[in-house]
Scaffold this motif. Structure first.
Motif, PDB file in Angstrom:
ATOM      1  N   GLY A  14       0.511   7.307   0.505  1.00  0.00           N
ATOM      2  CA  GLY A  14      -0.096   6.008   0.168  1.00  0.00           C
ATOM      3  C   GLY A  14      -1.521   5.934   0.676  1.00  0.00           C
ATOM      4  O   GLY A  14      -2.438   5.491  -0.028  1.00  0.00           O
ATOM      5  N   GLY A  15      -1.722   6.372   1.895  1.00  0.00           N
ATOM      6  CA  GLY A  15      -3.048   6.338   2.493  1.00  0.00           C
ATOM      7  C   GLY A  15      -4.037   7.202   1.748  1.00  0.00           C
ATOM      8  O   GLY A  15      -5.197   6.811   1.525  1.00  0.00           O
ATOM      9  N   LYS A  17      -4.189   7.932  -1.309  1.00  0.00           N
ATOM     10  CA  LYS A  17      -4.653   7.363  -2.587  1.00  0.00           C
ATOM     11  C   LYS A  17      -5.902   6.507  -2.362  1.00  0.00           C
ATOM     12  O   LYS A  17      -6.889   6.632  -3.091  1.00  0.00           O
ATOM     13  N   ASP A  39       3.465  12.968  12.583  1.00  0.00           N
ATOM     14  CA  ASP A  39       4.437  13.707  11.758  1.00  0.00           C
ATOM     15  C   ASP A  39       4.338  15.218  11.979  1.00  0.00           C
ATOM     16  O   ASP A  39       5.111  15.976  11.398  1.00  0.00           O
ATOM     17  N   ASP A  51       0.319  14.881   7.208  1.00  0.00           N
ATOM     18  CA  ASP A  51      -0.602  13.848   6.707  1.00  0.00           C
ATOM     19  C   ASP A  51      -2.013  14.402   6.504  1.00  0.00           C
ATOM     20  O   ASP A  51      -2.687  14.073   5.516  1.00  0.00           O
ATOM     21  N   PHE A 156      13.135  12.523   8.438  1.00  0.00           N
ATOM     22  CA  PHE A 156      12.427  12.235   7.179  1.00  0.00           C
ATOM     23  C   PHE A 156      12.831  13.199   6.063  1.00  0.00           C
ATOM     24  O   PHE A 156      13.157  12.780   4.956  1.00  0.00           O
ATOM     25  N   PRO A 198      -2.921   1.708   2.772  1.00  0.00           N
ATOM     26  CA  PRO A 198      -1.539   1.230   2.557  1.00  0.00           C
ATOM     27  C   PRO A 198      -0.524   2.314   2.904  1.00  0.00           C
ATOM     28  O   PRO A 198       0.108   2.909   2.039  1.00  0.00           O
ATOM     29  N   SER A 199      -0.402   2.558   4.187  1.00  0.00           N
ATOM     30  CA  SER A 199       0.516   3.562   4.702  1.00  0.00           C
ATOM     31  C   SER A 199       1.663   2.853   5.397  1.00  0.00           C
ATOM     32  O   SER A 199       1.572   1.664   5.715  1.00  0.00           O
ATOM     33  N   SER A 204       3.184   5.838  10.124  1.00  0.00           N
ATOM     34  CA  SER A 204       1.868   6.405   9.791  1.00  0.00           C
ATOM     35  C   SER A 204       0.731   5.716  10.542  1.00  0.00           C
ATOM     36  O   SER A 204      -0.179   6.365  11.022  1.00  0.00           O
ATOM     37  N   VAL A 228      -4.678  -2.884   3.523  1.00  0.00           N
ATOM     38  CA  VAL A 228      -4.086  -3.046   2.192  1.00  0.00           C
ATOM     39  C   VAL A 228      -2.579  -2.929   2.371  1.00  0.00           C
ATOM     40  O   VAL A 228      -2.101  -1.984   3.026  1.00  0.00           O
ATOM     41  N   PRO A 230       1.168  -1.965   1.990  1.00  0.00           N
ATOM     42  CA  PRO A 230       1.944  -0.914   1.330  1.00  0.00           C
ATOM     43  C   PRO A 230       3.206  -1.468   0.674  1.00  0.00           C
ATOM     44  O   PRO A 230       3.934  -0.732   0.009  1.00  0.00           O
ATOM     45  N   VAL A 237       6.340   1.296  -2.522  1.00  0.00           N
ATOM     46  CA  VAL A 237       6.078   2.050  -3.745  1.00  0.00           C
ATOM     47  C   VAL A 237       6.853   3.372  -3.676  1.00  0.00           C
ATOM     48  O   VAL A 237       7.383   3.856  -4.673  1.00  0.00           O
ATOM     49  N   LYS A 238       6.924   3.931  -2.485  1.00  0.00           N
ATOM     50  CA  LYS A 238       7.589   5.212  -2.284  1.00  0.00           C
ATOM     51  C   LYS A 238       7.954   5.283  -0.803  1.00  0.00           C
ATOM     52  O   LYS A 238       7.237   4.748   0.027  1.00  0.00           O
ATOM     53  N   THR A 290      -2.745  -3.714  -6.560  1.00  0.00           N
ATOM     54  CA  THR A 290      -2.725  -2.729  -5.461  1.00  0.00           C
ATOM     55  C   THR A 290      -1.893  -1.486  -5.770  1.00  0.00           C
ATOM     56  O   THR A 290      -1.805  -0.599  -4.930  1.00  0.00           O
ATOM     57  N   LEU A 291      -1.284  -1.419  -6.942  1.00  0.00           N
ATOM     58  CA  LEU A 291      -0.549  -0.199  -7.298  1.00  0.00           C
ATOM     59  C   LEU A 291      -1.550   0.811  -7.863  1.00  0.00           C
ATOM     60  O   LEU A 291      -2.198   0.543  -8.874  1.00  0.00           O
ATOM     61  N   MET A 292      -1.676   1.945  -7.199  1.00  0.00           N
ATOM     62  CA  MET A 292      -2.714   2.924  -7.582  1.00  0.00           C
ATOM     63  C   MET A 292      -2.077   4.099  -8.317  1.00  0.00           C
ATOM     64  O   MET A 292      -1.599   5.034  -7.690  1.00  0.00           O
TER      65      MET A 292
HETATM   66  P1  GDP Z   1       3.554   9.316   4.090  1.00  0.00           P
HETATM   67  O1  GDP Z   1       2.954   9.608   5.439  1.00  0.00           O
HETATM   68  O2  GDP Z   1       3.449  10.441   3.116  1.00  0.00           O
HETATM   69  O3  GDP Z   1       4.900   8.663   4.148  1.00  0.00           O
HETATM   70  O4  GDP Z   1       2.593   8.253   3.437  1.00  0.00           O
HETATM   71  P2  GDP Z   1       1.970   6.888   3.865  1.00  0.00           P
HETATM   72  O5  GDP Z   1       2.593   6.322   5.087  1.00  0.00           O
HETATM   73  O6  GDP Z   1       0.494   7.013   3.822  1.00  0.00           O
HETATM   74  O7  GDP Z   1       2.369   6.048   2.613  1.00  0.00           O
HETATM   75  C1  GDP Z   1       3.645   5.486   2.416  1.00  0.00           C
HETATM   76  C2  GDP Z   1       3.447   4.062   1.973  1.00  0.00           C
HETATM   77  O8  GDP Z   1       2.489   4.055   0.924  1.00  0.00           O
HETATM   78  C3  GDP Z   1       4.678   3.402   1.441  1.00  0.00           C
HETATM   79  O9  GDP Z   1       4.923   2.241   2.203  1.00  0.00           O
HETATM   80  C4  GDP Z   1       4.301   3.002   0.013  1.00  0.00           C
HETATM   81  O10 GDP Z   1       4.787   1.732  -0.342  1.00  0.00           O
HETATM   82  C5  GDP Z   1       2.793   2.988   0.070  1.00  0.00           C
HETATM   83  N1  GDP Z   1       2.177   3.269  -1.217  1.00  0.00           N
HETATM   84  C6  GDP Z   1       2.294   4.397  -1.941  1.00  0.00           C
HETATM   85  N2  GDP Z   1       1.589   4.278  -3.088  1.00  0.00           N
HETATM   86  C7  GDP Z   1       1.005   3.054  -3.067  1.00  0.00           C
HETATM   87  C8  GDP Z   1       0.168   2.343  -3.981  1.00  0.00           C
HETATM   88  O11 GDP Z   1      -0.196   2.820  -5.055  1.00  0.00           O
HETATM   89  N3  GDP Z   1      -0.243   1.089  -3.608  1.00  0.00           N
HETATM   90  C9  GDP Z   1       0.164   0.521  -2.431  1.00  0.00           C
HETATM   91  N4  GDP Z   1      -0.272  -0.710  -2.155  1.00  0.00           N
HETATM   92  N5  GDP Z   1       0.976   1.165  -1.554  1.00  0.00           N
HETATM   93  C10 GDP Z   1       1.380   2.404  -1.877  1.00  0.00           C
END
Ligand code: GDP
Length: 312
Positions: A14-15, A17, A39, A51, A156, A198-199, A204, A228, A230, A237-238, A290-292
């Motif tokens: 998320g971050g 992006k 991580d 990350d 994880f 948005p992490s 994270s 932003v 998440p 989102v994921k 905010t969905l990227m």
């Molecule tokens: P990880 O370390 O790979 O788990 O990634 P992060 O912690 O950076 O990102 C996970 C978060 O990113 C999740 O809470 C998702 O909801 C959020 N996320 C992923 N894609 C998007 C997006 O397009 N927009 C927003 N707002 N949040 C997103």
């Protein structure tokens, strides 16, 4: 002094992006992306920094959009052979990805810092902006679950986030020194904005915030701190962000994420879907898409975050 330095705090998918969006609109010398290293772990004798690698592949345009992690155009001969030989196959390392971990490990063993290695490897992959590990000292996220305390990647990847989370610990964080350039950026008179990408807040962003002095420095810094959300429409989102919130006794919502950052947050961006939450939020809150899913979305949201910062 011109305020042109943008400091982004990021986890992985998320971050990265939003960090990619920022890299398209901020001059590389003015963008510092601080990556979570909670991580990180050692596997098959290799030092893996998920990350940092996700950010690296995203900014180098080498990310695997089909899998949603790892490197593009990947092949799996190493993993297949390892499995045939009875080796551990639960954490998948593609052949091209493997080269990065081997090179990082060799250089760490030779005494270089994670930050220096990251700077060199990202430059070799054509990235102009700076990706900086939050610290050169090891911090390891541990997850206290209904099945006991698990190392982060066991939880994880190994257990696919299924155990119920009771609490999180960032082993080593108290003694770890934030990278000096991270501290310097927070204190810099040229700092324009801090952007919390948005992490996942729990695994994270909070490992970064757990480093000595970082929360205080964020609260004290003169530049606006913008996050932003998440969480969109009560869901991640994921990944496990929303599931973790429920297990930790929180309602999955953009507002609950903002509450984690209440001591330093100046501005907050939530999705149009969550408009009803805006009224109850103390930081200056704006609505955005905010969905990227495309590069254009990432750039537009990055611009919205900078515009919000500049307006405060
Ligand atoms: P990880 O370390 O790979 O788990 O990634 P992060 O912690 O950076 O990102 C996970 C978060 O990113 C999740 O809470 C998702 O909801 C959020 N996320 C992923 N894609 C998007 C997006 O397009 N927009 C927003 N707002 N949040 C997103």
């Amino acid at each position: 002094m011109t305020k042109n330095l943008v400091l982004a705090l990021s986890g992985g998918v998320g971050g990265a992006k939003l960090a990619l969006g920022l890299s398209h609109i901020v001059a590389p010398e003015n963008l510092l992306i601080v990556a979570n290293t909670g991580d990180d772990f050692e596997h098959l004798g290799l030092s893996i920094s998920p990350d940092i690698d996700t950010l690296t592949y995203a900014l180098a345009n080498l990310d695997n959009q089909t899998l949603g992690w790892g490197r593009r155009d990947e092949t799996w001969s190493f993993m297949e052979t390892l499995a045939t030989l009875g080796g551990p196959a639960w954490f998948r390392l593609g052949d091209r990805d493997l080269a990065l971990h081997v090179q990082r490990t060799l250089r760490l063993k030779a005494g270089e810092t994670l930050a220096a290695i990251t700077a060199d490897l990202t430059a070799r992959l054509g990235i102009a902006a700076r990706i900086l590990p939050m610290s050169n000292d090891p911090v390891r996220t541990r997850v206290d679950t209904n099945e006991g305390i698990l190392d982060f990647q066991d939880y994880f990847v190994g257990r696919q986030c299924q155990p119920e989370v009771k609490s999180l610990h960032f082993a080593g964080a108290e003694a770890a020194r934030p990278h000096p350039d991270f501290r310097a950026a927070l204190a810099s008179p040229s700092l324009r904005a801090v952007i919390i990408c948005p992490s996942n807040p729990f695994i994270s962003v909070e490992p970064i915030l757990a480093l000595p002095g970082i929360r205080t420095a964020l609260a004290a810094c003169e530049a606006p701190v913008i996050a932003v959300s998440p969480i969109i429409g009560g869901r991640a989102v994921k990944g496990p962000t929303a599931k973790m919130m429920t297990e930790l006794g929180l309602t999955p919502s953009a507002a609950a994420v903002a509450a984690r950052y209440a001591d330093f947050l100046d501005g907050y961006i939530i999705d149009h879907q969550d408009a009803a939450e805006a009224a109850g939020l103390t930081p200056r809150t704006i609505l955005a898409a905010t969905l990227m899913t495309t590069l254009e979305h990432k750039i537009a949201l990055a611009q919205t975050a900078l515009d919000l910062a500049d307006s405060l």
